[in-house]
Each structure stands twice: as C-alpha cells, then as structure tokens.
Design a protein around this motif. Structure first.
Motif, PDB file in Angstrom:
ATOM      1  N   ARG A  74       7.955 -10.877  -8.253  1.00  0.00           N
ATOM      2  CA  ARG A  74       9.041  -9.782  -7.880  1.00  0.00           C
ATOM      3  C   ARG A  74       8.441  -8.592  -7.483  1.00  0.00           C
ATOM      4  NH1 ARG A  74      11.021 -10.902 -13.176  1.00  0.00           N
ATOM      5  NH2 ARG A  74       9.969  -8.909 -13.966  1.00  0.00           N
ATOM      6  N   ASN A  75       7.326  -8.121  -7.642  1.00  0.00           N
ATOM      7  CA  ASN A  75       6.732  -7.126  -7.048  1.00  0.00           C
ATOM      8  C   ASN A  75       6.326  -7.157  -5.782  1.00  0.00           C
ATOM      9  OD1 ASN A  75       6.709  -5.217  -9.247  1.00  0.00           O
ATOM     10  ND2 ASN A  75       4.843  -6.130 -10.302  1.00  0.00           N
ATOM     11  N   PRO A 135       9.186   7.510  -0.339  1.00  0.00           N
ATOM     12  CA  PRO A 135       7.900   7.023   0.443  1.00  0.00           C
ATOM     13  C   PRO A 135       7.975   5.520   0.765  1.00  0.00           C
ATOM     14  CG  PRO A 135       7.892   8.100  -1.733  1.00  0.00           C
ATOM     15  CD  PRO A 135       8.911   8.273  -1.508  1.00  0.00           C
ATOM     16  N   MET A 136       7.765   5.233   2.047  1.00  0.00           N
ATOM     17  CA  MET A 136       7.834   3.974   2.275  1.00  0.00           C
ATOM     18  C   MET A 136       6.655   3.010   1.652  1.00  0.00           C
ATOM     19  SD  MET A 136       8.871   2.490   5.938  1.00  0.00           S
ATOM     20  CE  MET A 136      10.146   3.930   6.097  1.00  0.00           C
ATOM     21  N   MET A 137       5.449   3.663   1.671  1.00  0.00           N
ATOM     22  CA  MET A 137       4.315   2.744   1.363  1.00  0.00           C
ATOM     23  C   MET A 137       4.236   2.458  -0.055  1.00  0.00           C
ATOM     24  SD  MET A 137       2.571   2.401   4.265  1.00  0.00           S
ATOM     25  CE  MET A 137       0.964   1.916   3.692  1.00  0.00           C
ATOM     26  N   THR A 138       5.340   3.021  -0.944  1.00  0.00           N
ATOM     27  CA  THR A 138       5.171   2.594  -2.310  1.00  0.00           C
ATOM     28  C   THR A 138       5.161   1.139  -2.473  1.00  0.00           C
ATOM     29  OG1 THR A 138       6.053   4.921  -3.026  1.00  0.00           O
ATOM     30  CG2 THR A 138       6.270   2.968  -4.444  1.00  0.00           C
ATOM     31  N   ALA A 139       6.115   0.519  -1.746  1.00  0.00           N
ATOM     32  CA  ALA A 139       6.444  -0.903  -1.875  1.00  0.00           C
ATOM     33  C   ALA A 139       4.976  -1.545  -1.816  1.00  0.00           C
ATOM     34  CB  ALA A 139       7.272  -1.377  -0.766  1.00  0.00           C
ATOM     35  N   GLY A 140       4.258  -1.060  -0.730  1.00  0.00           N
ATOM     36  CA  GLY A 140       2.954  -1.964  -0.749  1.00  0.00           C
ATOM     37  C   GLY A 140       2.148  -1.585  -1.678  1.00  0.00           C
ATOM     38  N   MET A 141       2.064  -0.604  -2.480  1.00  0.00           N
ATOM     39  CA  MET A 141       0.975  -0.153  -3.329  1.00  0.00           C
ATOM     40  C   MET A 141       1.240  -0.391  -4.685  1.00  0.00           C
ATOM     41  SD  MET A 141       0.316   3.448  -5.168  1.00  0.00           S
ATOM     42  CE  MET A 141       1.497   4.385  -4.047  1.00  0.00           C
ATOM     43  N   PHE A 183       0.247   9.590  -0.820  1.00  0.00           N
ATOM     44  CA  PHE A 183      -0.232   8.447  -0.344  1.00  0.00           C
ATOM     45  C   PHE A 183       0.521   7.750   1.050  1.00  0.00           C
ATOM     46  CE2 PHE A 183      -0.059   3.593  -0.206  1.00  0.00           C
ATOM     47  CZ  PHE A 183      -1.408   3.277  -0.277  1.00  0.00           C
ATOM     48  N   SER A 184       1.781   7.943   1.074  1.00  0.00           N
ATOM     49  CA  SER A 184       2.628   7.625   2.040  1.00  0.00           C
ATOM     50  C   SER A 184       2.220   8.439   3.315  1.00  0.00           C
ATOM     51  CB  SER A 184       4.164   7.566   1.849  1.00  0.00           C
ATOM     52  OG  SER A 184       4.348   6.334   1.043  1.00  0.00           O
ATOM     53  N   LEU A 185       2.373   9.921   3.164  1.00  0.00           N
ATOM     54  CA  LEU A 185       1.884  10.883   4.071  1.00  0.00           C
ATOM     55  C   LEU A 185       0.619  10.574   4.809  1.00  0.00           C
ATOM     56  CD1 LEU A 185       2.961  13.526   5.455  1.00  0.00           C
ATOM     57  CD2 LEU A 185       1.820  14.748   3.485  1.00  0.00           C
ATOM     58  N   VAL A 186      -0.423  10.120   3.720  1.00  0.00           N
ATOM     59  CA  VAL A 186      -1.830  10.188   4.397  1.00  0.00           C
ATOM     60  C   VAL A 186      -1.798   8.870   5.420  1.00  0.00           C
ATOM     61  CG1 VAL A 186      -4.083   9.008   3.853  1.00  0.00           C
ATOM     62  CG2 VAL A 186      -3.133  10.987   2.520  1.00  0.00           C
ATOM     63  N   TRP A 187      -0.993   7.951   5.076  1.00  0.00           N
ATOM     64  CA  TRP A 187      -0.919   6.750   5.947  1.00  0.00           C
ATOM     65  C   TRP A 187       0.089   7.268   7.401  1.00  0.00           C
ATOM     66  CZ3 TRP A 187      -3.204   2.189   6.813  1.00  0.00           C
ATOM     67  CH2 TRP A 187      -4.186   1.881   5.547  1.00  0.00           C
ATOM     68  N   GLY A 188       0.926   7.956   7.114  1.00  0.00           N
ATOM     69  CA  GLY A 188       1.900   8.172   8.109  1.00  0.00           C
ATOM     70  C   GLY A 188       0.883   9.124   9.289  1.00  0.00           C
ATOM     71  N   LEU A 213      -6.304  10.531  -2.788  1.00  0.00           N
ATOM     72  CA  LEU A 213      -5.191  11.359  -3.082  1.00  0.00           C
ATOM     73  C   LEU A 213      -3.957  10.916  -3.718  1.00  0.00           C
ATOM     74  CD1 LEU A 213      -5.588  13.459   0.171  1.00  0.00           C
ATOM     75  CD2 LEU A 213      -6.883  13.794  -1.919  1.00  0.00           C
ATOM     76  N   GLY A 214      -3.704   9.485  -3.560  1.00  0.00           N
ATOM     77  CA  GLY A 214      -2.605   8.963  -3.890  1.00  0.00           C
ATOM     78  C   GLY A 214      -2.682   7.868  -5.155  1.00  0.00           C
ATOM     79  N   ALA A 215      -3.109   6.739  -4.510  1.00  0.00           N
ATOM     80  CA  ALA A 215      -3.111   5.579  -5.318  1.00  0.00           C
ATOM     81  C   ALA A 215      -4.279   5.454  -6.533  1.00  0.00           C
ATOM     82  CB  ALA A 215      -3.575   4.253  -4.455  1.00  0.00           C
ATOM     83  N   GLY A 216      -5.246   6.034  -6.287  1.00  0.00           N
ATOM     84  CA  GLY A 216      -6.250   6.332  -7.438  1.00  0.00           C
ATOM     85  C   GLY A 216      -5.619   7.190  -8.570  1.00  0.00           C
ATOM     86  N   PRO A 217      -5.177   8.399  -8.320  1.00  0.00           N
ATOM     87  CA  PRO A 217      -4.492   9.277  -9.389  1.00  0.00           C
ATOM     88  C   PRO A 217      -3.176   8.619  -9.860  1.00  0.00           C
ATOM     89  CG  PRO A 217      -5.146  10.502  -7.519  1.00  0.00           C
ATOM     90  CD  PRO A 217      -5.215   9.111  -7.079  1.00  0.00           C
ATOM     91  N   MET A 218      -2.685   7.733  -9.263  1.00  0.00           N
ATOM     92  CA  MET A 218      -1.282   7.026  -9.778  1.00  0.00           C
ATOM     93  C   MET A 218      -1.520   6.126 -10.601  1.00  0.00           C
ATOM     94  SD  MET A 218       1.028   7.079  -6.269  1.00  0.00           S
ATOM     95  CE  MET A 218       2.421   6.129  -7.101  1.00  0.00           C
TER      96      MET A 218
END
Length: 261
Positions: A31-32, A134-140, A172-177, A221-226
């Motif tokens: 599902r994820n 944030p769109m990159m959440t779905a991938g992370m 996380f998404s902002l960095v990728w953008g 900045l994003g995925a690690g702290p989360m």
C-alpha cells in the motif's frame, strides 16, 4: 492425548497468527509503494516498453504513456475534488516532452530542451510545498515506515500534530525542487557556453551530481530527522502503553508523545 492435542492446536494458532502478521506487513508495504508504482513506475515503464520494446515513435510512446497519469488525475478530481499531485506532475512532464519532441535542428537547443523536464518537475515540487502538500512525501514515506504498523501510526500522529515534523517534510521536497531547478540552469548555461562534445557527457555528470545532492541534503534536512522522530515517537508510544499495562495501539492518529514544537 489431550495435552498433546492442545499443544498442536496452540502451535497451529500461533503459526496462523504469525502468518497473518507477515501477510499484513507485506500488504502494508504494498500500500505504501502503490502510489509510486501507479504514478511513476507505470508511466515510465510504459514509455520505455512502447518505445524500445514495440518500436513506437517517441511521440506515440509519450502520448500512450500519458493515459495512466491522465486517468489518475481525472479520477482524483472527480472523486475527491482534489488533484493527485504526483500523477498530475507526470502528466505535465509528458505534455512538455510531447511539445519539445517537435523541437529539432540546433544541437545546443536539443541539449537545452532536456533540462526543461527537470525544471518542470522542480517547479511542480516547489508549488506543492507552497500549497502545503509536499509532493516528495509519497516517495519518501515507504522508506521510513517500512510497512510497519507502529511506524505508520507514529508517522500519522507526527504529521497531524508536530510542526517540526511537517517542517522537515516540506524541507525534503523543497530541497529536491531547488536541486532540480539548479540542474536545469546549469545544463542550459553549459549547453550554450561549452563545446557540444563536452556537454554530451557532462550533461549526464550534472544529472548524477544533482541526484546525489538531492539525496544527501534532502536526507540531512528532511528524511533523516523525520525518520528519527518516527522511531522516537514509536518507542515513546510503546513505553506509555507498557506503563499502563495495555497492548500497544498502533492505529489511531492522536497527538504525538514526543515534542511537537
């Protein structure tokens, strides 16, 4: 005889419970990853299969591979009255690619047009951050929760009640953008200032460097702290339930137990 039968039944029940738990974990993982499979893997896979496998033209392959994201986008608008961000982005990228496929002639322009794809994706991601989705959440998310019910519940609690968690999610998404937009600028500048032969191989190097930067900076900045917050929240939740002498509840998305600031 009775004792042996009871033991066998107990073993069977325990085995059945373990098997159901494993199946549930696999289902949660599926599902994820399902949004990534439908919104990204299927359109990209269809494009390469149609173009390289069936020998279709780039124009036809792009048009047919746009069907799935177009349907997904239309379905989400019709059913949920909202736009499916990732499917819409893939659709826009395909449309841009279709338009650019008519560009021909100048080799520098041909190289520069490839960067338009990166810029389209980058702008789409940044807009999603501005809109609070944030769109990159779905991938992370699949890599953070790993299909574990407790981690998923901790994610939901943090996403609903922790401002720090949501800031990291947006970051996380902002960095990728920003990385993808920067890659676009560098490739365009290189296409018009460097020899064509140099940019043929340097374009791939720029893309690889951009991906590495996205993973490293986005992770820091994003995925690690989360991920750290999700693990800490899961442990805090389990400890609270243990002190209360109750089974660990993994479902409700109530307020998080760790600092929400």
């Amino acid at each position: 005889m009775t004792t042996n039968t009871g033991t066998a039944e107990g073993s069977t029940t325990e085995g059945s419970t373990t098997e159901k738990s494993a199946t549930g974990g696999r289902n949660r993982r599926l599902r994820n990853f399902l949004p990534l499979i439908i919104d990204v893997a299927v359109p990209l896979g269809a494009y390469y299969l149609l173009k390289n496998g069936f020998g279709m033209s780039t124009l036809m392959a792009l048009a047919l591979s746009s069907v799935v994201p177009a349907v997904r986008t239309g379905w989400s608008v019709w059913r949920a009255r909202e736009v499916n961000g990732m499917a819409a982005l893939i659709l826009v990228v395909n449309v841009v690619s279709l338009l650019l496929s008519f560009v021909a002639g100048d080799p520098r322009l041909m190289m520069a047009k490839d960067s338009a794809i990166s810029s389209t994706i980058g702008i789409g991601i940044i807009v999603s951050v501005v809109l609070g989705r944030p769109m990159m959440t779905a991938g992370m998310k699949p890599w953070v929760v790993k299909g574990d019910a407790g981690l998923e519940a901790a994610w939901a609690r943090l996403q609903g009640g922790s401002a720090r968690f949501r800031r990291a999610e947006r970051m996380f998404s902002l960095v990728w953008g920003v990385v993808l937009l920067a890659e676009c600028v560098v490739r365009v500048v290189g296409a018009y200032t460097l020899p064509v032969d140099t940019m043929v191989w340097l374009g791939n190097v720029i893309m690889i460097v951009a991906m590495v930067l996205g993973f490293l900076v986005g992770g820091a900045l994003g995925a690690g702290p989360m991920a750290a917050m999700v693990v800490a929240e899961t442990k805090a939740w389990a400890e609270r339930e243990a002190r209360q002498g109750e089974p660990v509840v993994s479902g409700p998305a109530t307020a998080p137990l760790i600092a929400a600031a």
